[in-house]
Write an enzyme that holds these catalytic residues in place. Sequence first.
Site, PDB file in Angstrom:
ATOM      1  N   ARG A 114       0.809  -1.227   0.000  1.00 37.93           N
ATOM      2  CA  ARG A 114       0.000   0.000   0.000  1.00 37.93           C
ATOM      3  C   ARG A 114       0.845   1.281   0.000  1.00 37.93           C
ATOM      4  O   ARG A 114       0.313   2.381  -0.163  1.00 37.93           O
ATOM      5  CB  ARG A 114      -0.968  -0.008   1.189  1.00 37.93           C
ATOM      6  CG  ARG A 114      -2.149  -0.942   0.948  1.00 37.93           C
ATOM      7  CD  ARG A 114      -2.902  -1.220   2.231  1.00 37.93           C
ATOM      8  NE  ARG A 114      -3.397   0.019   2.821  1.00 37.93           N
ATOM      9  CZ  ARG A 114      -3.793   0.120   4.086  1.00 37.93           C
ATOM     10  NH1 ARG A 114      -3.727  -0.918   4.885  1.00 37.93           N
ATOM     11  NH2 ARG A 114      -4.256   1.261   4.540  1.00 37.93           N
ATOM     12  N   ASN A 140      36.722  30.625  -9.453  1.00 40.25           N
ATOM     13  CA  ASN A 140      37.569  29.602  -8.839  1.00 40.25           C
ATOM     14  C   ASN A 140      37.798  28.402  -9.746  1.00 40.25           C
ATOM     15  O   ASN A 140      38.654  27.587  -9.494  1.00 40.25           O
ATOM     16  CB  ASN A 140      36.955  29.127  -7.522  1.00 40.25           C
ATOM     17  CG  ASN A 140      35.562  28.559  -7.707  1.00 40.25           C
ATOM     18  OD1 ASN A 140      34.799  29.048  -8.531  1.00 40.25           O
ATOM     19  ND2 ASN A 140      35.223  27.540  -6.949  1.00 40.25           N
ATOM     20  N   ASN A 146       1.160   1.691   6.952  1.00 36.55           N
ATOM     21  CA  ASN A 146       0.875   0.879   5.773  1.00 36.55           C
ATOM     22  C   ASN A 146       0.751   1.714   4.516  1.00 36.55           C
ATOM     23  O   ASN A 146       0.752   1.183   3.419  1.00 36.55           O
ATOM     24  CB  ASN A 146      -0.421   0.089   5.974  1.00 36.55           C
ATOM     25  CG  ASN A 146      -0.293  -0.890   7.139  1.00 36.55           C
ATOM     26  OD1 ASN A 146       0.586  -1.737   7.143  1.00 36.55           O
ATOM     27  ND2 ASN A 146      -1.130  -0.730   8.142  1.00 36.55           N
ATOM     28  N   ARG A 163      40.454  48.617 -15.858  1.00 38.39           N
ATOM     29  CA  ARG A 163      39.213  49.182 -16.382  1.00 38.39           C
ATOM     30  C   ARG A 163      39.619  50.104 -17.534  1.00 38.39           C
ATOM     31  O   ARG A 163      40.586  50.867 -17.397  1.00 38.39           O
ATOM     32  CB  ARG A 163      38.552  50.001 -15.275  1.00 38.39           C
ATOM     33  CG  ARG A 163      37.119  50.375 -15.509  1.00 38.39           C
ATOM     34  CD  ARG A 163      36.715  51.482 -14.570  1.00 38.39           C
ATOM     35  NE  ARG A 163      36.559  51.105 -13.175  1.00 38.39           N
ATOM     36  CZ  ARG A 163      36.482  51.977 -12.174  1.00 38.39           C
ATOM     37  NH1 ARG A 163      36.606  53.273 -12.400  1.00 38.39           N
ATOM     38  NH2 ARG A 163      36.315  51.581 -10.944  1.00 38.39           N
ATOM     39  N   GLY A 209       8.908  -3.627  12.356  1.00 40.67           N
ATOM     40  CA  GLY A 209       9.721  -2.606  11.691  1.00 40.67           C
ATOM     41  C   GLY A 209       8.923  -1.437  11.154  1.00 40.67           C
ATOM     42  O   GLY A 209       9.479  -0.390  10.822  1.00 40.67           O
ATOM     43  N   GLY A 261       3.344 -15.863   7.951  1.00 37.27           N
ATOM     44  CA  GLY A 261       2.724 -15.330   9.153  1.00 37.27           C
ATOM     45  C   GLY A 261       3.741 -14.938  10.209  1.00 37.27           C
ATOM     46  O   GLY A 261       4.930 -15.246  10.106  1.00 37.27           O
ATOM     47  N   THR A 262       3.250 -14.225  11.225  1.00 33.72           N
ATOM     48  CA  THR A 262       4.149 -13.674  12.257  1.00 33.72           C
ATOM     49  C   THR A 262       4.823 -14.776  13.082  1.00 33.72           C
ATOM     50  O   THR A 262       5.976 -14.620  13.498  1.00 33.72           O
ATOM     51  CB  THR A 262       3.382 -12.711  13.181  1.00 33.72           C
ATOM     52  OG1 THR A 262       2.166 -13.361  13.609  1.00 33.72           O
ATOM     53  CG2 THR A 262       3.014 -11.432  12.471  1.00 33.72           C
TER      54      THR A 262
HETATM   55  C1  UD1 Z   1      -0.737  -8.710  13.496  1.00 32.82           C
HETATM   56  C2  UD1 Z   1      -1.270  -9.526  14.671  1.00 32.82           C
HETATM   57  C3  UD1 Z   1      -2.511  -8.841  15.249  1.00 32.82           C
HETATM   58  C4  UD1 Z   1      -2.186  -7.415  15.632  1.00 32.82           C
HETATM   59  C5  UD1 Z   1      -1.582  -6.652  14.446  1.00 32.82           C
HETATM   60  C6  UD1 Z   1      -1.092  -5.322  14.888  1.00 32.82           C
HETATM   61  C7  UD1 Z   1      -0.738 -11.853  14.220  1.00 32.82           C
HETATM   62  C8  UD1 Z   1      -1.247 -13.150  13.720  1.00 32.82           C
HETATM   63  N1  UD1 Z   1      -1.594 -10.840  14.232  1.00 32.82           N
HETATM   64  O1  UD1 Z   1      -1.730  -8.645  12.509  1.00 32.82           O
HETATM   65  O2  UD1 Z   1      -2.980  -9.551  16.385  1.00 32.82           O
HETATM   66  O3  UD1 Z   1      -3.370  -6.771  16.083  1.00 32.82           O
HETATM   67  O4  UD1 Z   1      -0.444  -7.376  13.931  1.00 32.82           O
HETATM   68  O5  UD1 Z   1      -0.729  -4.581  13.758  1.00 32.82           O
HETATM   69  O6  UD1 Z   1       0.405 -11.753  14.623  1.00 32.82           O
HETATM   70  N2  UD1 Z   1       5.398  -9.965   9.132  1.00 32.82           N
HETATM   71  C9  UD1 Z   1       6.511 -10.715   8.776  1.00 32.82           C
HETATM   72  N3  UD1 Z   1       6.320 -11.930   8.190  1.00 32.82           N
HETATM   73  C10 UD1 Z   1       5.075 -12.457   7.984  1.00 32.82           C
HETATM   74  C11 UD1 Z   1       3.955 -11.678   8.374  1.00 32.82           C
HETATM   75  C12 UD1 Z   1       4.152 -10.453   8.942  1.00 32.82           C
HETATM   76  O7  UD1 Z   1       7.644 -10.286   8.956  1.00 32.82           O
HETATM   77  O8  UD1 Z   1       5.010 -13.563   7.455  1.00 32.82           O
HETATM   78  C13 UD1 Z   1       5.614  -8.653   9.764  1.00 32.82           C
HETATM   79  C14 UD1 Z   1       5.103  -7.486   8.950  1.00 32.82           C
HETATM   80  O9  UD1 Z   1       6.118  -6.947   8.134  1.00 32.82           O
HETATM   81  C15 UD1 Z   1       4.670  -6.501  10.017  1.00 32.82           C
HETATM   82  C16 UD1 Z   1       4.286  -7.394  11.184  1.00 32.82           C
HETATM   83  O10 UD1 Z   1       4.883  -8.642  10.955  1.00 32.82           O
HETATM   84  O11 UD1 Z   1       5.736  -5.677  10.422  1.00 32.82           O
HETATM   85  C17 UD1 Z   1       2.782  -7.548  11.296  1.00 32.82           C
HETATM   86  O12 UD1 Z   1       2.272  -8.038  10.096  1.00 32.82           O
HETATM   87  P1  UD1 Z   1       0.822  -7.640   9.595  1.00 32.82           P
HETATM   88  O13 UD1 Z   1       0.513  -8.433   8.413  1.00 32.82           O
HETATM   89  O14 UD1 Z   1       0.717  -6.167   9.533  1.00 32.82           O
HETATM   90  O15 UD1 Z   1      -0.005  -8.123  10.862  1.00 32.82           O
HETATM   91  P2  UD1 Z   1      -1.433  -8.708  10.928  1.00 32.82           P
HETATM   92  O16 UD1 Z   1      -1.385 -10.124  10.519  1.00 32.82           O
HETATM   93  O17 UD1 Z   1      -2.352  -7.777  10.261  1.00 32.82           O
HETATM   94 CA    CA Z   2      -0.671  -4.652  10.422  1.00 33.42          CA
END
Ligand code: UD1
Ligand code: CA
Length: 457
Positions: free
Chosen positions: A16, A387, A228, A441, A104, A81-82
Amino acid sequence: MIPMNVVILAAGQGKRMRSAQPKVLHPLAGKAMLAHVLDAARAAAGAVAHICVVYGHGGETVRAALACADITWVKQEPQLGTGHAVLQALPHLDPACRTLILYGDVPLTRVATLARLIAASTDDALALLTVRLDDAHGYGRIVRGKDGAILRIVEEKDADEAERAINEVNTGILVAPTGRLAAWLPTLGQGNAQGEYYLTDIVALAVAEGLAVRSVHPIDAWEVEGVNSKSQLADLERVYQVGHAAQLMEQGVQLADPARIDVRGELVCGRDVFIDINCLFEGRVVLGDNVTIGANCVLKDSQVGAGSHIQPFSHFDQAVLGDDCRIGPYARLRPGTDLGRDVHIGNFVEVKNSTIADHSKANHLSYVGDSTVGTRVNIGAGTITCNYDGANKHRTVIGDDAFIGSDTQLVAPVTVGRGATLGAGTTLTSNAPPDSLTISRAKQVTIPGWKRPVKTK
Ligand code: UD1
Ligand code: CA
């Protein structure tokens, strides 16, 4: 103080932002978002055992931009995922220390807030940074039991209606005991609405094992706001600038309007400094006591001596000024400008790589480049140091008490002696001796009875 592991999640693409640049490199107050997070982590953790940044697609540029000996870079590909992201960092973490997890793209968390979160954690307790929002849409919700204890986190997409009504949300920032984390992460499943490995699932696991789950809240909601889009980045930029302006005023700096100053770096001010509207400070700028900065000035990596007055629309880059100088309006001081005390640089004067000693003046329309100018020198309007010969740069040296007449060209390398006077319009190609008048001059002539041509019919 026990050292901490720090894991910064930064693998998200940031689509985004609609930019070729990775999201976490976008600058806030002149510094990459990720650099804000790194600085806050280092400050809050005190002793840091390991910092791990989890990066993803396009992340090589992030790595190159922020390379630092204390950071371990971990690539996460694909991004599942996180929970999966933290799992990638796990082999690099010291199991004896706790782990602080940050995002980050959440650049403005207060160090004090992170310190409270760390203080709330123990080897047998998880500490979560949570916040109550009027609009919790999109966030994971904090599910508490009847006694108020945290039971688990449910993601918006997995939540039922009652859970969606909860307005306490997960910021994603937390501290966990690393040994436990190592046991939990490999057990996470993908059986959820997004098919991802949710880090948030560790909360229910901790509760099942009888660990305490504590919550800490930020003072302000913006501390946990993520970026975002460019619009969200601009919002946080304003938050930062307004906060910084308030700090300056607390230190005694008078701002004509705290909403109209931007500091992208460090601004150090003495006592009784006044800054008028629309000024921009970049890098490290130091202003001495009683300095005034007029409207619309841009100062970068510069130092201004006490009592100096900078008039509107002046532009400094790597300039050092002594005390009691008068600069501008519309002055341009470029890298290597070094002014003594009580130096006057007026409108449309450009100075570069030059030293100008005490009490000297160049008040109008001049270029002083690669020059050494003595004390009490007067540089007349329209004077230019030539210069550059098209291939090399050469120096101009002007002795103390010299008087340079208006519209003079000093063709470097050339030296003007002490107390020398150059007549207006001189093109100086060889040295001017001290205490004499040098002038090049054509002699003025008058042709009596001369008639203007008339138009032929
Ligand atoms: C996540 C949380 C949610 C929280 C929200 C806050 C989980 C499952 N959910 O949501 O509870 O309210 O953040 O903003 O954790 N990232 C990675 N690798 C991945 C996925 C994400 O490095 O595979 C990083 C992203 O760059 C970002 C952060 O993790 O900095 C959060 O990712 P994002 O997708 O924004 O979080 P949500 O899943 O929306
Ligand atoms: Ca987020």
